[in-house]
Design an enzyme around this catalytic site. Structure first.
Site, PDB file in Angstrom:
ATOM      1  N   ASP A 117       0.866  -1.162   0.000  1.00 24.41           N
ATOM      2  CA  ASP A 117       0.000   0.000   0.000  1.00 24.41           C
ATOM      3  C   ASP A 117       0.908   1.218   0.000  1.00 24.41           C
ATOM      4  OD1 ASP A 117      -2.309   1.421   0.080  1.00 24.41           O
ATOM      5  OD2 ASP A 117      -2.694   1.126   2.211  1.00 24.41           O
ATOM      6  N   GLN A 139      -9.199  -3.339  11.073  1.00 23.31           N
ATOM      7  CA  GLN A 139      -9.515  -3.242   9.652  1.00 23.31           C
ATOM      8  C   GLN A 139     -11.001  -3.437   9.373  1.00 23.31           C
ATOM      9  OE1 GLN A 139      -7.537  -2.219   7.375  1.00 23.31           O
ATOM     10  NE2 GLN A 139      -5.724  -2.184   8.653  1.00 23.31           N
ATOM     11  N   TRP A 176     -10.092  -2.166   5.707  1.00 22.58           N
ATOM     12  CA  TRP A 176      -9.977  -3.036   4.545  1.00 22.58           C
ATOM     13  C   TRP A 176     -11.137  -4.012   4.411  1.00 22.58           C
ATOM     14  CZ3 TRP A 176      -7.177  -7.976   3.320  1.00 22.58           C
ATOM     15  CH2 TRP A 176      -6.823  -8.034   1.964  1.00 22.58           C
ATOM     16  N   LYS A 214      -1.555  -0.571  24.734  1.00 25.59           N
ATOM     17  CA  LYS A 214      -1.393  -0.657  23.298  1.00 25.59           C
ATOM     18  C   LYS A 214       0.044  -0.288  22.918  1.00 25.59           C
ATOM     19  CE  LYS A 214      -3.513   1.070  19.100  1.00 25.59           C
ATOM     20  NZ  LYS A 214      -4.618   1.791  18.506  1.00 25.59           N
TER      21      LYS A 214
END
Length: 1045
Positions: free
Chosen positions: A87, A573, A577, A610
């Site tokens: 990408d 995603q 995506w 995270k």
RNA sequence: GCGCGGGUAGCUUAGUCGGCUGGAGCACCCGGCUGAUAACCGGGAGGUCGCAGGUUCGAGUCCUGCCUCGCGCACCA
């Protein structure tokens, strides 16, 4: 097949690196794919990563799950092609370059030159390509990186254009506005991701404004925190079902802060619930009505002339909107179409004029108001308040504390601003999206049904254009003369429509494509391209076909590879995506895009935070590749939890996995391979030998593990499957089968027993390698190659074989008994090496096949069966709460008491006679279970296995023979340990000198045993105190000296 | 604020349809075993199953509310 070679101590990093070069010289990956070219295709699609960021451990996780499924399917016989992808477009790339070159606004970029800027972007994209490649290869993610699809390639862009044209032709593409957080200083609108970076808590003036109704003396009160949007006001939104009141001001309040106010006699309208909150005057409620009665009423514009009414019939009227609440404000929402998302959507719905009062530079447009024109909106808050105050239209002002998005680069407040935008009308295909989604097999299912389903049910039109530079150019040209919009679907079409003499660049990117002028097919006017690029999510959403340059590329390639069987990415995603793939396939092909989707949980650090660059808690995969190796890292990630659960990545866990699973497996292999090499064992030509129950047991367990692995892989439960395999390898194979078989292989002759053990080990190891090959491709291949001479990655997935579950259960009991023996010894304070004369197994199934094993494990001279349970045990009745509960409900406590309070044997006999009734309930044998407990005075233990309760009793009496044997074992153990300390080879011989004090008599046969076990050529035994190494056991003191011969 | 998913021993986790004393692994302590590897075995200590209610003869498990962490959406007058 081949005779295995001897092995070395495990160095997993060297092992893996060596294999990598073997694989590459053999072109093994290509071979594994080509090998299956006649198999049923299993279609995988790689979600393209961006190579302008360093790969992290979370990428290793995703690639592990992609890889393992593809490898597994390949082993099952499927043809699995894996094309890499990159990408390469989008804002992240631009920002990276902007930061590096200090180009902090669009102006700066344009000064630098778009051509230069995009050249920088193009290069920047590949900054970390090498790092990605190295990571990918090192972790053994098999994927074709030599021929990947790349979103910046002309071919790829052309396919995207083609796709957009399909949408255009179906009438799904339109131009409109989208309200976005926009920074006038940098001239950029931000994605939500960037907006999230810049939230700041700020205190700002908020105002209650009076909107004077045209057909009445009353005014409607509305509240706003952004006074600069007031000149743009074109409507007031009310909740149709909200209750509103009209109040009349009766008296001035005692206190007043700030600007504003109201005259006595003035009439104000607001939501009833907020009356006390808002009104500071003494008022009388003179009317009450629902919001729907207000709808349609006109009011006087605050800034006459700032907005042109145009065609609108609803401008400056009250409008109903069901999202209006009474949680704050006045229950009336001031609506400025261009500066709020809700406002804009409402405005479009009811036809309010969509006109800006603010320019792209953040300043008021000319004609808004003489005191405001040309000024930066955020500097006008006070002037606007002052203007309202002077004209009597301000009721109150109030400082308001809230989180507001700011530009993360300049720190300025962002403006919600309606930007020109192109949209794909996703709302038109919502039903199809939902239908296709329901056909996808999601793991876990709730991501698809709940999270993704929810998103689709609220689907909005997709704003696909970006006012940016680096991306797939939007292929829409508009005629200067007649306004015709034309969407270009191929390079050929663009060339054929080009105006004579116009430049057509090889590179389809901006700025070159901007210079291409087309000739209008209707009026022959000049057509110019809309100056947008496309959302880079559109690029990746086209991957399923654009990777093949469909429809311009190799014929049939796309058709044979669509729809996709399997995709796998992080759960983040879902709206990325996963959505864009489905959105594109639905609008272009009216088809599902992928059949199965594995959605992975986020990766967190060991503390559950995270992982992010800013926190500095990123784990570098190479830390583990270079220490425990890729196998252990991959295995750890898969076994640490379900793939869709967040993974707390604990470096110690990788270490543990390495020590437990891989070291153990390696050493099992090493044990087998070393003897097999010594004996010239060949799995094909060596005689099969005669299987022992132990061999049959491990083969049965293996068959069980094969089945459970196959089933659990199908169910996406990779973690469960691998935990089971690990349990099998460590516990069953290493700690029981190999431990119990060690002596079998010491036999120097080719006995049937040894041969059977070798064949068994061979089969178990080979099969385990196949099972773990998808997850841990290195060690499995290394072992498999040594045992068979070929690669495990060319092998077939193991087939199901019969399982002898009785045998498995029996062995479980045997092992349980062996453990029980040790427990008894601890309790009775009798050391393990001192043999017992006899052990009795009481009741339970026939274990005679394993009496020799048990005798050794328990260190007893003989094992006997004792039929007479009562010699050691009595029976205890235990209530079965499940059946009793169903039967007795609330009387259960009484019944339980009845069963437990009495003599067990009496209860049992009355139940068996069928005449036991407690509290009115008949108690049957189904309502109870029997348990055996040893009578007092016996050093025994009882264990419960399924329906059997089995007891073990050990004879604790000592005899001179036993004491001698025990002493011999203790001496041997010490000498062996010393031999090891001296680094002697197993074959090396020694001489011994031993002194014993206060020791029991050591019989000649036990002396001989010591010599044999320790490979001593000679030994002197002295009954005096000695010197040198020394130990004590049960009151005896032993000195010994070992000399190498 | 809304939606989704978590919260079980110091840490990582299993726990099926509600049912017998909530299991493992790591780390810790004691003991054992070992030509068996960074392994293994026995024992010990360590639990308010996030909190509070409810349903039930019985709740880690089902229901309601709350707290908390993560993610996504919305942050809007």
């Amino acid at each position: 097949m081949a005779t295995p070679k001897t092995t070395v101590e495990l160095d997993s990093v060297a092992l893996e690196n060596d294999l990598l070069s073997v694989w590459s010289s053999e072109k093994l990956f290509e071979k594994t794919v080509d090998n299956r070219s006649n198999g049923e295709p299993f279609i995988f699609l790689e979600g393209p990563p961006t190579a302008n960021g360093k790969p992290g451990i979370h990428h290793v996780v995703a690639r592990t799950y992609k890889d393992l499924v593809c490898r597994w399917k390949t082993m099952q016989g499927n043809f699995v092609e894996r094309k890499g992808g990159w990408d390469t477009h989008g804002l992240p790339v631009e920002i990276e370059v902007q930061k590096r070159l200090d180009l902090m606004s669009n102006e700066a970029i344009e000064q630098f030159g778009m051509e230069n800027f995009n050249k920088e972007c193009r290069e920047s994209v590949w900054t970390y390509e090498a790092a990605w490649r190295e990571m990918t290869e090192r972790m053994a993610y098999w994927c074709d990186l030599d021929d990947p699809y790349v979103t910046l390639h002309n071919e790829y862009i052309e396919s995207c254009w083609w796709a957009l044209k399909q949408m255009f032709d179906k009438g799904l593409l339109y131009r409109g506005y989208k309200v976005l957080p926009y920074c006038p200083q940098t001239g950029t609108s931000y994605s939500s991701h960037e907006v999230a970076l810049g939230y700041k808590e700020v205190e700002e003036p908020s105002v209650y404004v009076k909107f004077k109704l045209e057909d009445s003396d009353a005014s409607i009160l509305a509240w706003t925190t952004t006074p600069w949007t007031l000149p743009g006001n074109v409507g007031l939104a009310v909740g149709p079902d909200v209750e509103y009141i009209k109040v009349k001001v009766m008296k001035e309040p005692e206190k007043w802060e700030g600007h504003g106010g109201a005259e006595v006699g003035e009439e104000l309208i607001l939501a009833k619930d907020l009356y006390k909150e808002v009104i500071r005057h003494h008022c009388e409620i003179i009317d009450s009505f629902s919001g729907s009665e207000l709808i349609g009423r006109s009011y006087e514009p605050l800034f006459p002339g700032a907005v042109d009414r145009g065609e609108s019939e609803t401008a400056w009227t009250v409008i109903g909107a069901d999202w209006v609440t009474t949680t704050d404000g006045t229950g009336v929402v001031h609506t400025a179409v261009m500066y709020g998302e809700d406002d804009y959507n409402l405005g479009m719905e009811v036809g309010l004029p969509a006109q800006h009062t603010v320019g792209m530079d953040g300043n008021f447009l000319e004609g808004t108001h003489s005191e405001l024109d040309g000024k930066y909106v955020k500097d006008c808050d006070d002037s606007i308040i002052q203007l309202m105050h002077e004209s009597g239209l301000l009721y109150r002002e109030k400082m308001y504390l809230h989180d507001y998005p700011h530009c993360w680069r300049t720190g300025h407040p962002l403006l919600y601003y309606a930007m020109d935008s192109w949209f794909v009308k996703m709302t038109a295909v919502k039903e199809q999206l939902l239908k296709f989604n329901s056909e996808v097999e999601w793991a876990p299912d709730w991501v698809g049904q709940k999270r993704f389903g929810e998103w689709l049910r609220n689907v909005k039109d997709w704003a696909i254009s970006r006012e940016r530079y680096w991306g797939t150019p939007l292929p829409v040209w508009i005629c200067n003369e007649c306004g015709l919009q034309h969407c270009i679907g191929s390079v050929e079409e663009m060339v054929s429509m080009a105006k004579e003499g116009t430049k057509i660049s090889e590179d389809l990117h901006r700025p070159f494509v901007d210079d291409t002028i087309l000739k209008c097919p209707t009026c022959s006017g000049d057509m110019k391209r809309e100056p947008f690029v496309m959302d880079c999510w559109f690029d990746s959403g086209c991957a399923s076909f654009a990777q093949w340059h469909h429809p311009f590329g190799e014929e049939g390639k796309f058709e044979n590879n669509f729809p996709i069987d399997y995709i796998c990415e992080g759960v983040d995603q879902t709206r990325g995506w996963f959505y864009t793939l489905l959105a594109v396939s639905t609008t272009v092909f009216d088809s599902i895009c992928y059949k199965r989707c594995l959605s992975l949980g986020l990766i967190l650090d060991a503390e559950g935070k995270k992982m992010s660059k800013s926190k500095g808690n990123i784990v570098d995969p190479w830390d583990h590749f270079n220490r425990e190796g890729a196998d252990a890292t991959r295995w750890y990630m898969v076994t640490a939890g379900a793939p869709w659960n967040p993974l707390k990545f604990d470096p110690n866990g990788v270490r543990e996995t390495y020590g437990k699973m891989f070291l153990t497996l390696w050493n099992v292999h090493r044990f087998h391979a070393d003897y097999a090499a010594l004996d010239g064992f060949d799995p094909e030509s060596s005689k099969p030998g005669i299987k022992t129950p132990l061999d049959n047991w491990i083969l049965s367990r293996l068959a069980q593990v094969v089945d459970s692995t196959s089933n659990q892989f199908e169910e996406w439960d990779f973690h469960k499957a691998c935990r089971d395999i690990e349990e099998f390898v460590v516990n069953d194979l290493s700690n029981w089968y190999v431990r119990r078989s060690r002596r079998r292989l010491w036999d120097e002759a080719d006995s049937n027993d040894k041969l059977s053990c070798q064949h068994t080990l061979h089969e178990v190891l080979v099969t385990v390698c196949k099972l773990i090959a998808p997850v841990s491709p290195f060690m499995s291949d290394s072992i498999f190659r040594n045992l068979t001479g070929t690669s495990v990655h060319l092998a077939d997935w193991p087939e199901s074989k019969p399982v002898d579950s009785d045998l498995i259960q029996t062995m479980e009991l045997v092992r349980e008994l062996a453990e029980t023996g040790r427990k008894i010894r601890v309790d009775a304070d009798r050391r393990q090496r001192l043999p017992c004369q006899e052990g009795w197994i009481v009741s339970g199934p026939d274990l005679s096949d394993f009496h020799d094993i048990l005798a050794e494990e328990l260190n007893v001279e003989t094992i006997s069966l004792e039929e007479d349970l009562d010699r050691f045990q009595k029976v205890e009745v235990v209530p079965n709460r499940r059946t009793l509960g169903a039967k007795c409900r609330q009387d259960l406590p009484a019944v339980l008491e009845g069963i437990q309070s009495d003599d067990s044997e009496a209860i049992l006999s009355s139940i068996e006679a069928g005449n036991l009734t407690i509290a009115g309930y008949e108690i049957t044998t189904e309502d109870i279970e029997l348990r055996r407990v040893e009578r007092e005075g016996y050093a025994a233990q009882t264990i419960q296995m399924a329906e059997n309760s089995v007891s073990l009793v050990l004879d604790m009496t000592d005899t001179p023979e036993l004491l001698s044997k025990g002493l011999a074992r203790d001496i041997t153990r010490r000498i062996q340990s010393t031999r090891k300390d001296m680094n002697l080879e197993i074959e090396d011989s020694i001489t011994l000198e031993i002194w014993m004090k206060d020791a029991p008599e050591l019989f000649e046969e036990d002396k001989a045993w010591i010599l044999n076990e320790t490979r001593a050529k000679s030994a002197n035994f002295n009954l005096t105190a000695g010197e040198g190494d020394c130990f004590e056991v049960d009151g005896s003191t032993i000195w010994y000296n070992v000399e190498r011969v």
